[in-house]
Write an enzyme that holds these catalytic residues in place. Structure first.
Site, PDB file in Angstrom:
ATOM      1  N   TYR A 144       0.719  -1.169  -0.114  1.00  0.00           N
ATOM      2  CA  TYR A 144      -0.042  -0.044  -0.037  1.00  0.00           C
ATOM      3  C   TYR A 144       0.879   1.244  -0.064  1.00  0.00           C
ATOM      4  CZ  TYR A 144      -2.838   3.733   2.070  1.00  0.00           C
ATOM      5  OH  TYR A 144      -3.487   4.951   2.363  1.00  0.00           O
ATOM      6  N   LYS A 148       1.452   4.083  -2.800  1.00  0.00           N
ATOM      7  CA  LYS A 148       1.022   5.423  -2.464  1.00  0.00           C
ATOM      8  C   LYS A 148       2.249   6.732  -2.804  1.00  0.00           C
ATOM      9  CE  LYS A 148      -2.443   6.911  -0.778  1.00  0.00           C
ATOM     10  NZ  LYS A 148      -3.779   7.333  -1.254  1.00  0.00           N
TER      11      LYS A 148
HETATM   12  N1  LIG Z   1      -8.074   6.028   6.206  1.00  0.00           N
HETATM   13  C1  LIG Z   1      -7.055   6.484   6.559  1.00  0.00           C
HETATM   14  O1  LIG Z   1      -6.548   6.453   7.742  1.00  0.00           O
HETATM   15  C2  LIG Z   1      -6.152   7.353   5.501  1.00  0.00           C
HETATM   16  C3  LIG Z   1      -4.821   7.761   5.864  1.00  0.00           C
HETATM   17  C4  LIG Z   1      -4.319   8.547   4.980  1.00  0.00           C
HETATM   18  C5  LIG Z   1      -4.556   8.405   3.779  1.00  0.00           C
HETATM   19  N2  LIG Z   1      -5.797   7.779   3.260  1.00  0.00           N
HETATM   20  C6  LIG Z   1      -5.966   8.087   1.834  1.00  0.00           C
HETATM   21  O2  LIG Z   1      -7.445   8.573   1.792  1.00  0.00           O
HETATM   22  C7  LIG Z   1      -8.107   7.759   0.537  1.00  0.00           C
HETATM   23  C8  LIG Z   1      -9.586   7.461   1.125  1.00  0.00           C
HETATM   24  O3  LIG Z   1      -9.322   6.384   2.196  1.00  0.00           O
HETATM   25  P1  LIG Z   1     -10.572   5.792   2.820  1.00  0.00           P
HETATM   26  O4  LIG Z   1     -10.166   5.618   4.238  1.00  0.00           O
HETATM   27  O5  LIG Z   1     -11.609   6.858   2.659  1.00  0.00           O
HETATM   28  O6  LIG Z   1     -10.910   4.620   2.270  1.00  0.00           O
HETATM   29  P2  LIG Z   1     -12.211   3.849   1.469  1.00  0.00           P
HETATM   30  O7  LIG Z   1     -11.946   2.453   1.295  1.00  0.00           O
HETATM   31  O8  LIG Z   1     -13.287   4.091   2.480  1.00  0.00           O
HETATM   32  O9  LIG Z   1     -12.469   4.573   0.306  1.00  0.00           O
HETATM   33  C9  LIG Z   1     -11.730   4.330  -0.848  1.00  0.00           C
HETATM   34  C10 LIG Z   1     -12.753   4.378  -2.162  1.00  0.00           C
HETATM   35  O10 LIG Z   1     -12.063   3.988  -3.453  1.00  0.00           O
HETATM   36  C11 LIG Z   1     -12.807   3.147  -3.990  1.00  0.00           C
HETATM   37  N3  LIG Z   1     -12.173   2.611  -5.253  1.00  0.00           N
HETATM   38  C12 LIG Z   1     -11.242   1.478  -4.869  1.00  0.00           C
HETATM   39  N4  LIG Z   1     -10.659   1.123  -6.117  1.00  0.00           N
HETATM   40  C13 LIG Z   1     -11.388   1.684  -7.245  1.00  0.00           C
HETATM   41  C14 LIG Z   1     -11.301   1.880  -8.330  1.00  0.00           C
HETATM   42  N5  LIG Z   1     -10.267   1.022  -8.966  1.00  0.00           N
HETATM   43  N6  LIG Z   1     -11.946   2.721  -9.163  1.00  0.00           N
HETATM   44  C15 LIG Z   1     -12.794   3.473  -8.390  1.00  0.00           C
HETATM   45  N7  LIG Z   1     -12.953   3.425  -7.042  1.00  0.00           N
HETATM   46  C16 LIG Z   1     -12.083   2.712  -6.452  1.00  0.00           C
HETATM   47  C17 LIG Z   1     -13.483   2.322  -3.028  1.00  0.00           C
HETATM   48  O11 LIG Z   1     -14.634   1.710  -3.604  1.00  0.00           O
HETATM   49  C18 LIG Z   1     -13.814   3.203  -1.958  1.00  0.00           C
HETATM   50  O12 LIG Z   1     -15.195   3.833  -2.014  1.00  0.00           O
HETATM   51  C19 LIG Z   1      -7.265   6.695   0.112  1.00  0.00           C
HETATM   52  O13 LIG Z   1      -6.404   7.259  -0.982  1.00  0.00           O
HETATM   53  C20 LIG Z   1      -6.207   6.342   1.167  1.00  0.00           C
HETATM   54  O14 LIG Z   1      -4.992   5.938   0.737  1.00  0.00           O
HETATM   55  C21 LIG Z   1      -6.410   7.121   4.078  1.00  0.00           C
HETATM   56  C1  LIG Z   2      -3.861  -4.320  15.778  1.00  0.00           C
HETATM   57  C2  LIG Z   2      -3.599  -3.348  16.625  1.00  0.00           C
HETATM   58  C3  LIG Z   2      -2.089  -3.185  17.066  1.00  0.00           C
HETATM   59  C4  LIG Z   2      -3.840  -2.153  16.232  1.00  0.00           C
HETATM   60  C5  LIG Z   2      -5.482  -2.006  15.703  1.00  0.00           C
HETATM   61  C6  LIG Z   2      -5.739  -0.418  15.357  1.00  0.00           C
HETATM   62  C7  LIG Z   2      -5.250  -0.451  13.582  1.00  0.00           C
HETATM   63  C8  LIG Z   2      -6.358  -1.198  12.760  1.00  0.00           C
HETATM   64  C9  LIG Z   2      -5.186   1.125  13.155  1.00  0.00           C
HETATM   65  C10 LIG Z   2      -4.151   1.979  14.107  1.00  0.00           C
HETATM   66  C11 LIG Z   2      -3.529   2.863  13.286  1.00  0.00           C
HETATM   67  C12 LIG Z   2      -4.498   2.898  11.926  1.00  0.00           C
HETATM   68  C13 LIG Z   2      -3.602   3.375  10.594  1.00  0.00           C
HETATM   69  C14 LIG Z   2      -4.063   2.780   9.467  1.00  0.00           C
HETATM   70  C15 LIG Z   2      -4.918   1.581   9.324  1.00  0.00           C
HETATM   71  C16 LIG Z   2      -5.531   1.119  10.642  1.00  0.00           C
HETATM   72  C17 LIG Z   2      -4.775   1.200  11.773  1.00  0.00           C
HETATM   73  C18 LIG Z   2      -3.497   0.424  11.609  1.00  0.00           C
HETATM   74  C19 LIG Z   2      -3.553   3.212   8.093  1.00  0.00           C
HETATM   75  C20 LIG Z   2      -2.457   2.286   7.641  1.00  0.00           C
HETATM   76  C21 LIG Z   2      -4.388   3.301   6.866  1.00  0.00           C
HETATM   77  C22 LIG Z   2      -3.843   3.881   5.900  1.00  0.00           C
HETATM   78  C23 LIG Z   2      -3.375   5.176   5.754  1.00  0.00           C
HETATM   79  O1  LIG Z   2      -2.724   5.776   4.714  1.00  0.00           O
HETATM   80  C24 LIG Z   2      -2.232   5.179   7.026  1.00  0.00           C
HETATM   81  C25 LIG Z   2      -1.892   6.568   7.175  1.00  0.00           C
HETATM   82  O2  LIG Z   2      -0.677   7.028   6.492  1.00  0.00           O
HETATM   83  O3  LIG Z   2      -2.718   7.502   7.775  1.00  0.00           O
HETATM   84  C26 LIG Z   2      -3.020   4.803   8.276  1.00  0.00           C
HETATM   85  C27 LIG Z   2      -2.127   5.037   9.491  1.00  0.00           C
HETATM   86  C28 LIG Z   2      -2.746   4.631  10.840  1.00  0.00           C
END
Ligand SMILES: NC(=O)c1ccc[n+]([C@@H]2O[C@H](COP(=O)([O-])OP(=O)(O)OC[C@H]3O[C@@H](n4cnc5c(N)ncnc54)[C@H](O)[C@@H]3O)[C@@H](O)[C@H]2O)c1
Ligand SMILES: CC(C)CCC[C@@H](C)[C@H]1CC[C@H]2C3=C(CC[C@]12C)[C@@]1(C)CC[C@H](O)[C@@H](C(=O)O)[C@@H]1CC3
Length: 345
Positions: A144, A148
């Site tokens: 991932y 990214k």
């Molecule tokens: N959740 C976090 O902690 C976190 C932290 C930093 C960055 N991000 C980034 O934020 C963005 C949104 O994350 P999120 O947590 O809302 O995830 P999410 O899984 O809820 O949303 C992602 C969306 O992308 C869509 N998608 C996936 N593959 C696709 C494709 N091939 N074509 C069209 N749509 C597609 C999915 O259906 C989904 O609705 C992502 O780019 C993720 O990398 C998330």
């Molecule tokens: C199993 C335990 C040790 C922890 C359980 C909680 C975890 C599932 C979350 C705690 C921090 C979270 C996190 C992400 C996913 C869920 C956790 C690991 C990301 C890796 C999701 C993708 C984002 O891009 C990351 C970011 O850069 O923000 C998230 C980092 C924190």
């Protein structure tokens, strides 16, 4: 002679708009008077003012239909980190993002805002108050993160003032809030299986968690500041709650808020990381025969046991960013939004 209609600056598209962050962003954009096209592989809700286009972002023709007359695009689609599927990440985050850029240019889109991640610089070592000029991770811990990084590079490199195509990347960290499908649900699932009794390391490591509305705020500010003469073109911006917190205090607050016990017993970080690595390798070797997903992946253990918090100085200076919801308020609103995940529910 046919004149090209300049797309309205209040018409935008959200790729990944059915997801957790995407939907919160769509709701804010509607509040601010934008009309919104959502492009996503699935449709998860309906809202007045939103047009849905269901499709895969790797399909340029499908994208072009959704980007017609759109001047501003947010790209926040990605496969979930938990899928750990290298081919899928490469196809969607790298090739798909290239397709998004091509489609934007062909459709005459003027601004592209990418949701990147602060984790693009994280490779398991402590990061304290990290700035955007830290180098990208040379050895990213998972696929991932690896994809990214490539995705962010592609989008920032595509910024071209001459051609009138401007790009910017937002790097949030640890997004949480109502409807989040991963942080709270995975945490509760782990607690329900009796595995949240342990603290990895000494429990003092500081981490950023970011309430979803602050992430949305950062995206909207970036879109509205993205102009040919602005310093933000082609740059990444950390967006966090700007309140680093002990990882295990945050986890405990959420768990206790939902009626579960806080983790208490300490385990050495290197031991747990080693075990997680071993399990991950085993799952990879056995994948053709059986499929199992370890809860404690190397990335999760690294996130749980190291310091990693980021400076928002650049966003404050260039975008006027300031979090709109405090960590305390964000945790309270999040806990309240998950009645079905409460202990005993
Ligand atoms: N959740 C976090 O902690 C976190 C932290 C930093 C960055 N991000 C980034 O934020 C963005 C949104 O994350 P999120 O947590 O809302 O995830 P999410 O899984 O809820 O949303 C992602 C969306 O992308 C869509 N998608 C996936 N593959 C696709 C494709 N091939 N074509 C069209 N749509 C597609 C999915 O259906 C989904 O609705 C992502 O780019 C993720 O990398 C998330
Ligand atoms: C199993 C335990 C040790 C922890 C359980 C909680 C975890 C599932 C979350 C705690 C921090 C979270 C996190 C992400 C996913 C869920 C956790 C690991 C990301 C890796 C999701 C993708 C984002 O891009 C990351 C970011 O850069 O923000 C998230 C980092 C924190």
């Amino acid at each position: 002679m046919a004149t090209r209609v300049r797309p309205s600056s209040k018409r935008c598209a959200v790729i990944g708009g059915s997801g957790f962050l995407g939907r919160h962003l769509v709701e804010k954009l509607l509040d601010r008077g934008y009309s919104v096209s959502v492009f996503d592989i699935r449709q998860s809700y309906e809202l007045p003012g939103v047009t849905f286009h269901q499709g895969d972002l790797c399909n340029k023709q499908a994208l072009l239909l959704a980007l017609k007359d759109v001047s501003l695009v947010f790209h926040c689609a990605s496969p979930a980190p938990a899928s750990d599927d290298r081919a899928l990440f490469e196809r969607v985050n790298i090739q798909g993002t290239q397709t998004v850029i091509q489609a934007c240019i062909e459709a005459g889109v003027q601004k592209l805002v990418l949701t990147s991640s602060a984790s693009v610089v994280f490779e398991g070592a402590d990061i304290k108050n990290g700035r955007e000029d830290l180098p990208y991770a040379k050895n990213p811990i998972d696929y991932y993160t690896e994809t990214k990084i490539e995705q962010e590079k592609l989008v920032l490199k595509a910024c071209d003032k001459q051609k009138g195509f401007l790009t910017v990347a937002i790097r949030p960290h640890g997004i949480f809030g109502p409807r989040d499908p991963q942080l709270v649900p995975i945490l509760v699932d782990t607690a329900r299986r009796g595995k949240m009794k342990f603290i990895i390391g000494d429990g003092t490591n500081l981490v950023d968690f970011t309430f979803v509305e602050n992430v949305v705020h950062g995206h909207v500010l970036a879109a509205e500041h993205l102009k040919p003469d602005s310093p933000i073109c082609g740059k990444p911006y950390h967006i966090t709650n700007d309140e680093p917190v002990r990882f295990w205090d945050f986890m405990s607050d959420v768990l206790v808020g939902l009626g579960y016990a806080a983790p208490r017993y300490h385990l050495p970080y290197t031991l747990v990381y080693g075990l997680a690595l071993l399990l991950w390798l085993l799952s990879l070797i056995l994948r053709p025969l059986i499929s199992f997903k370890p809860t404690f992946t190397p990335m999760r253990v690294a996130l749980a046991g190291t310091h990693h918090y980021y400076s928002c100085k650049r966003a404050k200076e260039d975008l006027g960013y300031k979090p709109v919801v405090s960590l305390k308020e964000g945790i309270a609103r999040t806990v309240q939004s998950y009645p079905h995940l409460r202990h005993g529910a």
